[in-house]
Design a protein around this motif. Structure first.
Motif, PDB file in Angstrom:
ATOM      1  N   LEU A   1       0.765  -1.080  -0.118  1.00 18.96           N
ATOM      2  CA  LEU A   1       0.010   0.162   0.140  1.00 18.96           C
ATOM      3  C   LEU A   1       0.973   1.466  -0.013  1.00 18.96           C
ATOM      4  O   LEU A   1       1.903   1.230   0.645  1.00 18.96           O
ATOM      5  CB  LEU A   1      -0.892   0.050   1.060  1.00 18.96           C
ATOM      6  N   THR A   2       0.408   2.323  -0.687  1.00 14.59           N
ATOM      7  CA  THR A   2       1.216   3.503  -0.921  1.00 14.59           C
ATOM      8  C   THR A   2       0.460   4.805  -0.215  1.00 14.59           C
ATOM      9  O   THR A   2       0.748   5.692   0.283  1.00 14.59           O
ATOM     10  CB  THR A   2       1.399   3.866  -2.363  1.00 14.59           C
ATOM     11  N   ASP A   3      -0.986   4.495  -0.304  1.00 17.73           N
ATOM     12  CA  ASP A   3      -1.740   5.723   0.365  1.00 17.73           C
ATOM     13  C   ASP A   3      -1.832   5.679   1.865  1.00 17.73           C
ATOM     14  O   ASP A   3      -2.053   4.638   2.529  1.00 17.73           O
ATOM     15  CB  ASP A   3      -3.292   5.507  -0.195  1.00 17.73           C
ATOM     16  N   PRO A   4      -1.590   6.896   2.162  1.00 22.37           N
ATOM     17  CA  PRO A   4      -1.374   7.011   3.883  1.00 22.37           C
ATOM     18  C   PRO A   4      -2.604   6.465   4.623  1.00 22.37           C
ATOM     19  O   PRO A   4      -2.479   5.913   5.642  1.00 22.37           O
ATOM     20  CB  PRO A   4      -1.066   8.307   4.059  1.00 22.37           C
TER      21      PRO A   4
ATOM     22  N   ARG B   1      -2.944   3.215   7.108  1.00 16.42           N
ATOM     23  CA  ARG B   1      -3.259   3.430   8.563  1.00 16.42           C
ATOM     24  C   ARG B   1      -4.422   2.383   8.790  1.00 16.42           C
ATOM     25  O   ARG B   1      -4.659   2.023   9.986  1.00 16.42           O
ATOM     26  CB  ARG B   1      -3.648   4.946   8.816  1.00 16.42           C
ATOM     27  N   ARG B   2      -5.315   2.284   7.913  1.00 16.72           N
ATOM     28  CA  ARG B   2      -6.417   1.715   7.959  1.00 16.72           C
ATOM     29  C   ARG B   2      -6.047  -0.029   8.387  1.00 16.72           C
ATOM     30  O   ARG B   2      -6.300  -0.538   9.187  1.00 16.72           O
ATOM     31  CB  ARG B   2      -7.275   1.709   6.914  1.00 16.72           C
TER      32      ARG B   2
ATOM     33  N   TYR C   1      -2.854  -0.980   9.214  1.00 13.10           N
ATOM     34  CA  TYR C   1      -2.277  -1.278  10.303  1.00 13.10           C
ATOM     35  C   TYR C   1      -2.986  -1.198  11.422  1.00 13.10           C
ATOM     36  O   TYR C   1      -2.805  -2.110  12.527  1.00 13.10           O
ATOM     37  CB  TYR C   1      -1.269  -0.055  10.513  1.00 13.10           C
ATOM     38  N   ARG C   2      -4.280  -0.720  11.530  1.00 11.96           N
ATOM     39  CA  ARG C   2      -5.020  -0.777  12.730  1.00 11.96           C
ATOM     40  C   ARG C   2      -5.733  -2.058  12.883  1.00 11.96           C
ATOM     41  O   ARG C   2      -5.830  -2.598  13.731  1.00 11.96           O
ATOM     42  CB  ARG C   2      -6.407   0.529  12.719  1.00 11.96           C
ATOM     43  N   ALA C   3      -6.013  -2.750  11.499  1.00  8.58           N
ATOM     44  CA  ALA C   3      -6.494  -4.074  11.405  1.00  8.58           C
ATOM     45  C   ALA C   3      -5.515  -4.997  12.055  1.00  8.58           C
ATOM     46  O   ALA C   3      -5.697  -5.923  12.907  1.00  8.58           O
ATOM     47  CB  ALA C   3      -7.036  -4.580  10.252  1.00  8.58           C
ATOM     48  N   ILE C   4      -4.254  -4.916  11.587  1.00  7.09           N
ATOM     49  CA  ILE C   4      -3.093  -5.646  11.978  1.00  7.09           C
ATOM     50  C   ILE C   4      -2.975  -5.501  13.917  1.00  7.09           C
ATOM     51  O   ILE C   4      -2.740  -6.516  14.484  1.00  7.09           O
ATOM     52  CB  ILE C   4      -1.808  -5.196  11.546  1.00  7.09           C
ATOM     53  N   ASP C   5      -2.888  -4.073  14.278  1.00 10.61           N
ATOM     54  CA  ASP C   5      -2.824  -4.047  15.468  1.00 10.61           C
ATOM     55  C   ASP C   5      -3.999  -4.499  16.301  1.00 10.61           C
ATOM     56  O   ASP C   5      -4.024  -5.354  17.492  1.00 10.61           O
ATOM     57  CB  ASP C   5      -2.914  -2.556  15.855  1.00 10.61           C
ATOM     58  N   SER C   6      -5.561  -4.674  15.940  1.00  9.87           N
ATOM     59  CA  SER C   6      -6.498  -5.309  16.412  1.00  9.87           C
ATOM     60  C   SER C   6      -6.641  -6.906  16.496  1.00  9.87           C
ATOM     61  O   SER C   6      -6.635  -7.278  17.625  1.00  9.87           O
ATOM     62  CB  SER C   6      -7.706  -4.890  15.758  1.00  9.87           C
TER      63      SER C   6
ATOM     64  N   LEU D   1      18.323  12.597   7.487  1.00  9.68           N
ATOM     65  CA  LEU D   1      18.086  11.873   8.558  1.00  9.68           C
ATOM     66  C   LEU D   1      16.286  11.882   8.472  1.00  9.68           C
ATOM     67  O   LEU D   1      15.960  13.180   8.574  1.00  9.68           O
ATOM     68  CB  LEU D   1      18.188  12.284  10.011  1.00  9.68           C
ATOM     69  N   ARG D   2      15.608  10.834   8.559  1.00  7.78           N
ATOM     70  CA  ARG D   2      14.111  11.024   8.592  1.00  7.78           C
ATOM     71  C   ARG D   2      14.023   9.788   9.759  1.00  7.78           C
ATOM     72  O   ARG D   2      14.051   8.654   9.551  1.00  7.78           O
ATOM     73  CB  ARG D   2      13.472  10.597   7.279  1.00  7.78           C
ATOM     74  N   LYS D   3      13.271  10.398  10.829  1.00  2.15           N
ATOM     75  CA  LYS D   3      13.058   9.401  12.041  1.00  2.15           C
ATOM     76  C   LYS D   3      11.879   8.294  11.400  1.00  2.15           C
ATOM     77  O   LYS D   3      10.702   8.936  10.778  1.00  2.15           O
ATOM     78  CB  LYS D   3      12.661  10.134  13.244  1.00  2.15           C
ATOM     79  N   ILE D   4      11.639   7.429  11.778  1.00  2.00           N
ATOM     80  CA  ILE D   4      10.651   6.396  11.586  1.00  2.00           C
ATOM     81  C   ILE D   4       9.318   6.930  12.570  1.00  2.00           C
ATOM     82  O   ILE D   4       9.420   6.976  13.397  1.00  2.00           O
ATOM     83  CB  ILE D   4      10.889   4.793  11.851  1.00  2.00           C
ATOM     84  N   ASP D   5       8.255   7.126  11.882  1.00  4.87           N
ATOM     85  CA  ASP D   5       6.973   7.731  12.751  1.00  4.87           C
ATOM     86  C   ASP D   5       6.455   6.773  13.547  1.00  4.87           C
ATOM     87  O   ASP D   5       6.695   5.571  13.215  1.00  4.87           O
ATOM     88  CB  ASP D   5       5.748   8.265  11.735  1.00  4.87           C
ATOM     89  N   LYS D   6       6.012   7.181  14.725  1.00  2.00           N
ATOM     90  CA  LYS D   6       5.296   6.160  15.937  1.00  2.00           C
ATOM     91  C   LYS D   6       4.083   5.456  15.456  1.00  2.00           C
ATOM     92  O   LYS D   6       3.097   6.379  15.284  1.00  2.00           O
ATOM     93  CB  LYS D   6       5.316   7.095  16.962  1.00  2.00           C
ATOM     94  N   PRO D   7       4.065   4.399  15.463  1.00 11.77           N
ATOM     95  CA  PRO D   7       2.767   3.849  14.716  1.00 11.77           C
ATOM     96  C   PRO D   7       1.845   3.656  16.110  1.00 11.77           C
ATOM     97  O   PRO D   7       2.086   3.644  17.130  1.00 11.77           O
ATOM     98  CB  PRO D   7       3.069   2.257  14.397  1.00 11.77           C
TER      99      PRO D   7
END
Length: 968
Positions: A118-121, A125-126, A128-133, A496-502
Motif C-alpha cells: 500500500l502507498t496511500d497513507p 493506517r487502516r 495497520y489498525r487491523a493488524i494491531d486489532s 535523517l528521517r525518523k520512523i514515525d511512531k505507529p
C-alpha cells in the motif's frame, strides 16, 4: 521369568544398547592448547567442544552461517529481525495454545503482505489498525519471554544474540549441569520457530534503528562499505536494513529465510567450559540429530568486487566530531593473506610500540590515530582512522597516516618489531584461552569464515617465519593509492528521517500464564552444583614487605602471566590533577631512555605498566609475561622515579586534551553521561572535577612529575596474582620498589556525594537528535545494609534485569516503547554512601511522555506474579551456585568488601538468605523505597521536539547548558 532368565535378558539388553551406541568421531589438532574436539553429526551439524574446568559453567554459542549478506534485496534487515524473532518461542513454548494461535498469526502474516504494497497513507493506517486489532486477539495466547524464563530456570546468564554480515549467533552462559535442558530448548527453538509478537518487536527494531542514525560512526562504516564493495551486499545493504524496508516488513520472507539458512549443515554449536565431551556430544546428537539437513543448501553469488586503482573519497555529515577513516580491500578471512594482515595491523598499532603509537600518538601529530584489521567471509580490510587537532584539517590527518604507510612500504621500522608483535599476540592468545567466551568466539570465527581449525592452531608457527622483507613486499603490493577515504564532517545531516511512531495498543504481559514446556523444565531437577564462596582467610595469602607494606597474594597456576598492583587509598577526590599527571607520563622518558625506547622495551618484554586514578583510589599496575616480571618492575620503578619533563610534549598534550573536550560536547552518549553525573552528584562530580583549560595551559609540568614521584611515599598496599611464590614477589618489591623509610598517611579528599531527591524535578540538557535519553533517579539518603542485599539482588532480577523482568516486558514487549530500557536499585561501592534507584530508557522524542507514564505506572504499582518471582529466585540461586571467583578477581573481591566495611563474601550471605524471601518481601521493599516517591527526571533531547507543556505538569523544569554539565 526366573531370576537367571531375567539376568540374561538384562545382559542382552545392555549388550544391544552398547552395540547401538554411536562411536562419535572427532577432529583434533596436535598442539592445540584448548584440546578442541570438532564433531560433525550425520546431518552436517558442526560441534566444537573444549574443556575448561576453572568454573562449573559452559559458554554456548550457536552460530548460523548467514547474516545481512544474504538478506533479500527487497527486505533488507531481515536476518537481524529474524534474530529478534528467535526469542519469541516455538509451537511448544511462548504460547498457551499453538493450534488456536496459528490461524491468527497466519492472518497477521497475510495482512502484512498487503500492507507492504500500500502507498496511500490512509489505506496504510487502516490496514495497520487491523493488524494491531488482530494482534490483540492473538496476544491472548502469547506468553511473552518464555524463552528467557527457560534460560532463567536453568541459571543461564548473558542471554543475547548478534547479527553481522556473514553470521547470526545466539549466546548463553549456562551452569555445567544444565546441558541437557539447554539442548532441549535450543533444538526446539531452531526447528520450530514461530513468528509471534511481530508488530511490537518490529517497533523495538525501529528504536534500534533510530539509535543508530544518531551515531556518526555507523554512517562512516556504511559509507566505507558502500565504496569498498559497491556491487556486493557488504556495500549495498546494512545489517539493520533501510527505513523503507523496516516500514514494510514481510513475515513470509522471514519464514523463507529461516527455512533456507537455519539448517544443521549451516550451523555450528560451539561450547567451552566444564563439560564431558563424550556425554555432551551425545546429548547434542539426541536433540539435534533429527534436524533435517538441506542437501541443496546454497547462497547468492555475486561478481567479484573490482579492485580499486585510485583513491575514492566520500563524505558523511553529523553532530559528532570530525574524523577520517581510510580502508584498503583485501582477501577473505580464510585466505593466506590473513596472517600477514594481522601482524601488519599490529605493527602499525598495538597500543604500546606500533608505528602509529610512537610516530603519531606519542608525538601528537594529530589528536588520535589508529589502525586495525577486519576479517569477513569474502573480503577483509585494513582500516586507519584519525581525529584532527584543533586547526588541523582532515586532509592533513590523512597525510600523517599515509606517511606511516609509506614508512611501512620502505621498511622504515625496527627490525625486531615483528618478533615483538608476534610474542605479544601469543601472550594475548594465552590470556584469551582462559576465557570460555573467547574460546567459543574463536570457534565461531573459524566456522563462519570457513577456516580449518589446524590453520588457527598453527598460526603462530607461520607468523614466526615472517621476515621484514615479507612485510615490506606485502605492503607494497596492497597498500598504495587503492584506498577509500571517508570524511566525517560536523554539521546537520539533512537526510535523517525518523520512523514515525505507529499506533500500537499495548499487548498483555500474561505473566502468570505458563506453557507445559516451561512447567516441565521448571520441574526438572539436574544434579545440583554446590556453591563455592570466597573465604578471604584462605583464598588469598597475606604477607609484608621489609618496610611493612601489606601484601595480598593469589597464585596463578594456569598460565605464565602476572599482575602486580600497588594500590593507594586516595585519588582525584584528593587532587584533581592526579589523572592528568598520570596521562602526561605516557609522553615522557628518562635521561637514559626516550619515551619511544621505553615503550619498545616494555613491548619486547611482553609487559606493560599502567597508572590509573579513580575517585578514591589510585593503582600502579605492572603486568604481562611472568618470566619478565622483575625486569618490568625495575623498568617501571626507574621510569616513575626518573621521568624527565618535556615542556613541548606537555603543551601538545594539553592541546589534544582541550580538543578532546570540545569533541565530547558533540557526542550524544558523552552528553548523557555528563547530564547523569550532574543530576546524580550535582556540580561536584568526577566529570566536572577537572582543571579548566586555562589552568591546564598555565600549569608547570614539573609539578605533575613531582606529584607522581611523591606518590610511592604514601601508605599503600601490594596485590599480586601470578605463578611466582610470595617470597619471590616480596623480594622483587623490596629490591625495586623504593620508598621513604616511613610512609606518609594518605591525604583526605572531598568525596563525590550522591544528591538526595526531595521533590520531583525535570533536568533537561540540549542535544539535537531524533531520540531522547532519559533516566529517573530517586535518592532519600538511605544507607546500605548488607542484611538487605538479598532483597536488592532479587528485586533487580525480578524488576529491572533481563528479558523476563517487569521493565522489559512492560516497556518493550507490551508497549514497544524502546529498544533499550532497564531499571536498577544501586548499592554503593564505598562505605558511607547511599543506595538509590535509577530507571533508564532511550526512545523516540514523541514517545517521551508514554515512557514516563509507563515507568511511573510500574513504579507506583509494581506488577506482581508469583511464577515470575519464583523464576527470578531460581535464576539467582543457580547463578550464585555456579559462580566462581578466580585469579585477580579474588583480590578485586577482597578490595570491594574492604571498601564496604565487611570481611566476607556478600554473595554467600545472599545465597543463604534466598530460600526464605517471598514476593511480598520484594513488593514491600519496592513500595518502601521506590513507589510514590519524588524523582529527578534527567532528559537529554531537543526541546523543539518535546511536549514541554505536558512535562511542566509533571514537575518543574530546570534547564542546564552543555557547558554546565561538562564544567568546561
Amino acid at each position: 521369568m526366573n531370576m537367571k532368565s531375567m539376568a540374561a535378558a538384562c545382559l542382552m539388553a545392555i549388550v544391544s544398547m552398547a552395540a547401538q551406541a554411536k562411536d562419535y568421531k572427532y577432529e583434533s589438532v596436535r598442539g592445540d592448547m584448548m584440546n578442541t574436539r570438532i564433531y560433525t553429526l550425520d546431518n552436517g551439524l558442526k560441534v566444537y567442544l573444549s574443556v575448561n574446568k576453572e568454573k562449573p559453567r559452559i559458554q554456548t554459542y550457536i552460530a548460523v552461517r548467514t547474516g545481512s549478506r544474504n538478506d533479500p534485496a527487497e527486505t533488507t534487515g531481515l536476518a537481524h529481525y529474524l534474530e529478534h524473532i528467535m526469542f519469541k518461542g516455538t509451537t511448544s513454548f511462548g504460547t498457551s495454545d499453538a493450534a488456536k494461535e496459528a490461524p491468527l498469526l497466519d492472518s497477521i502474516q497475510n495482512r502484512y503482505e498487503v500492507y507492504r504494497t500500500l502507498t496511500d497513507p490512509e489505506d496504510r493506517r487502516r490496514c495497520y489498525r487491523a493488524i494491531d486489532s488482530l494482534s490483540q486477539v492473538a496476544a491472548q495466547y502469547n506468553i511473552p519471554n518464555e524463552y528467557d524464563k527457560l534460560m532463567s530456570a536453568i541459571g543461564a546468564q548473558g542471554t543475547n544474540a548478534y547479527t553481522g554480515n556473514d553470521v547470526t549467533c545466539y549466546i548463553e552462559d549456562i551452569p555445567s549441569n544444565e546441558v541437557e535442558n539447554w539442548a532441549k530448548v535450543q533444538s526446539d527453538r531452531f526447528q520450530n520457530m514461530v513468528v509471534r509478537g511481530f508488530h511490537t518487536e518490529l517497533e523495538a527494531v525501529y528504536e534500534e534503528y533510530n539509535i543508530g542514525i544518531a551515531n556518526d560512526m555507523s554512517k562512516v562504516w556504511k559509507a566505507m562499505f558502500a565504496k569498498l564493495f559497491p556491487n556486493h551486499p557488504y556495500g549495498t545493504q546494512t545489517t539493520i536494513g533501510t527505513q523503507e524496508h523496516l516500514k514494510n516488513p514481510s513475515i513470509v520472507n522471514i519464514k523463507n529465510y529461516f527455512k533456507k539458512y537455519y539448517v544443521p549443515n549451516n550451523v555450528a554449536i560451539c561450547l567451552s567450559g566444564d563439560l564431558d565431551p563424550e556425554r555432551t556430544v551425545e546429548v547434542i546428537d539426541r536433540y539435534f540429530g533429527g534436524w533435517k539437513a538441506d542437501p541443496n543448501l546454497s547462497f547468492p553469488e555475486y561478481e567479484p568486487v573490482k579492485k580499486l586503482t585510485a583513491p575514492v573519497d566520500t563524505t558523511v555529515i553529523g553532530n559528532e566530531a570530525e574524523l577520517l577513516m581510510l580502508a584498503w580491500q583485501l582477501d577473505k578471512a580464510a585466505s593466506a593473506q590473513a596472517d600477514t594482515v594481522e601482524v601488519l595491523s599490529y605493527l602499525l598499532q598495538n597500543g604500546t610500540a606500533g608505528m602509529f603509537d610512537l610516530d603519531i600518538n606519542q608525538n601528537m601529530l594529530c589528536a588520535e590515530a589508529g589502525a586495525f584489521h577486519s576479517f569477513l567471509n569474502e573480503y577483509s580490510m585494513l582500516v586507519l582512522y584519525g581525529r584532527p587537532k584543533e586547526g588541523q584539517t582532515l586532509d592533513e590527518v590523512k597525510t600523517v597516516m599515509l606517511n606511516e604507510i609509506g614508512k611501512l612500504r620502505k621498511g622504515d621500522f625496527d627490525d625486531d618489531l615483528i618478533r615483538s608483535v608476534i610474542n605479544n599476540l601469543k601472550l594475548n592468545y594465552y590470556r584469551n584461552i582462559e576465557d570460555n567466551g573467547k574460546r567459543a568466539d574463536m570457534y565461531v570465527d573459524a566456522f563462519i569464515n570457513n577456516i580449518e581449525w589446524e590453520r588457527v592452531v598453527t598460526k603462530f608457527d607461520r607468523m614466526s617465519k615472517f621476515t621484514k622483507k615479507d612485510i615490506i613486499d606485502f605492503a607494497n603490493r596492497h597498500f598504495g593509492d587503492n584506498y577509500v577515504a571517508v570524511y566525517k564532517r560536523t554539521g546537520e545531516d539533512g537526510t535523517l528521517r525518523k520512523i514515525d511512531k505507529p499506533q500500537i495498543t499495548a499487548i498483555p504481559a500474561n505473566r502468570d500464564m505458563q506453557s507445559k514446556f516451561v512447567g516441565d523444565m521448571l520441574n526438572s531437577i539436574p544434579e545440583p552444583i554446590q556453591p563455592r564462596f570466597l573465604d578471604f582467610k584462605t583464598d588469598l595469602s597475606y604477607g609484608k614487605t621489609k618496610k611493612g607494606m601489606p601484601v595480598m597474594y593469589v597464585k596463578n597456576t594456569t598460565n605464565g602471566t602476572f599482575t602486580l598492583c600497588f594500590r593507594y587509598g586516595f585519588g582525584e577526590e584528593s587532587d584533581m590533577w592526579l589523572p592528568f599527571a598520570a596521562d602526561y607520563l605516557d609522553y615522557l622518558g628518562t635521561s637514559k631512555m626516550t619515551a619511544e625506547q621505553l615503550k619498545k622495551k616494555f613491548y619486547s618484554l611482553a609487559c606493560k605498566y599502567n597508572v590509573s586514578v579513580g575517585a578514591g583510589s589510585m593503582n600502579i599496575i605492572v603486568s604481562g609475561l611472568a618470566d619478565n616480571m622483575a625486569e618490568a618492575l625495575a623498568l617501571t620503578e626507574d621510569f616513575l622515579a626518573n621521568a624527565k619533563v618535556d615542556t613541548a610534549a606537555y603543551r601538545k598534550y594539553v592541546d589534544v586534551e582541550i580538543k578532546t573536550r570540545k569533541d565530547k560536547k558533540l557526542d550524544q552518549k558523552a552528553n548523557f553521561s555528563a547530564l547523569y553525573m550532574y543530576g546524580l552528584y550535582g556540580p561536584y562530580n568526577a566529570l566536572r572535577n577537572v582543571p579548566g583549560n586555562k589552568a591546564l595551559l598555565e600549569r608547570n609540568p614539573r609539578e605533575l612529575i613531582d606529584m607522581v614521584k611523591d606518590i610511592r611515599n604514601y601508605e599503600h598496599e601490594v596485590y599480586y596474582c601470578g605463578p611466582a611464590e610470595m617470597e619471590e614477589v616480596i623480594s622483587a618489591v623490596d629490591k625495586y620498589h623504593k620508598t621513604t623509610k616511613k610512609l606518609m598517611p594518605v591525604p583526605t579528599g572531598k568525596e563525590y556525594t550522591e544528591q538526595q531527591t526531595p521533590r520531583n524535578e525535570i533536568l533537561i540538557a540540549p542535544y539535537e537528535a531524533k531520540n531522547i535519553y532519559m533516566r529517573q533517579c530517586h535518592n532519600e539518603g538511605r544507607m546500605w545494609s548488607p542484611d538487605k542485599e538479598v532483597l536488592v539482588s532479587l528485586f533487580n532480577e525480578y524488576y529491572g534485569g533481563g528479558m523476563n523482568s517487569v521493565v522489559f516486558q512492560e516497556l518493550r514487549e507490551s508497549r514497544a516503547l524502546a529498544y533499550n530500557a532497564w531499571a536498577n536499585y544501586f548499592t554503593p561501592s564505598r562505605k558511607g554512601h547511599p543506595e538509590f534507584t535509577v530507571t533508564h530508557i532511550i526512545s523516540q522524542n514523541d514517545k517521551l511522555l508514554d515512557c514516563i507514564n509507563a515507568f511511573n505506572g510500574i513504579i507506583d504499582t509494581i506488577p506482581q506474579s508469583e511464577k515470575a518471582f519464583e523464576l527470578a529466585k531460581q535464576a539467582l540461586t543457580k547463578r550464585l551456585a555456579a559462580a566462581r571467583t578466580t585469579k585477580f578477581g579474588i583480590l578485586n573481591a577482597y578490595i570491594k568488601a574492604k571498601n564496604l566495611g565487611i570481611d566476607y563474601d556478600i554473595n554467600e550471605k545472599i545465597y543463604n538468605a534466598l530460600p526464605s524471601v517471598k514476593l511480598s518481601d520484594v513488593v514491600e521493599f519496592e513500595r518502601e523505597r521506590m513507589a510514590s516517591k519524588p524523582y529527578l527526571y534527567m532528559i537529554l533531547g531537543d526541546e523543539k521536539e518535546l511536549d514541554i507543556k505536558s512535562l511542566e505538569k509533571i514537575a518543574p523544569i530546570r534547564r542546564v547548558t552543555t557547558d554546565e554539565i561538562f564544567g568546561y
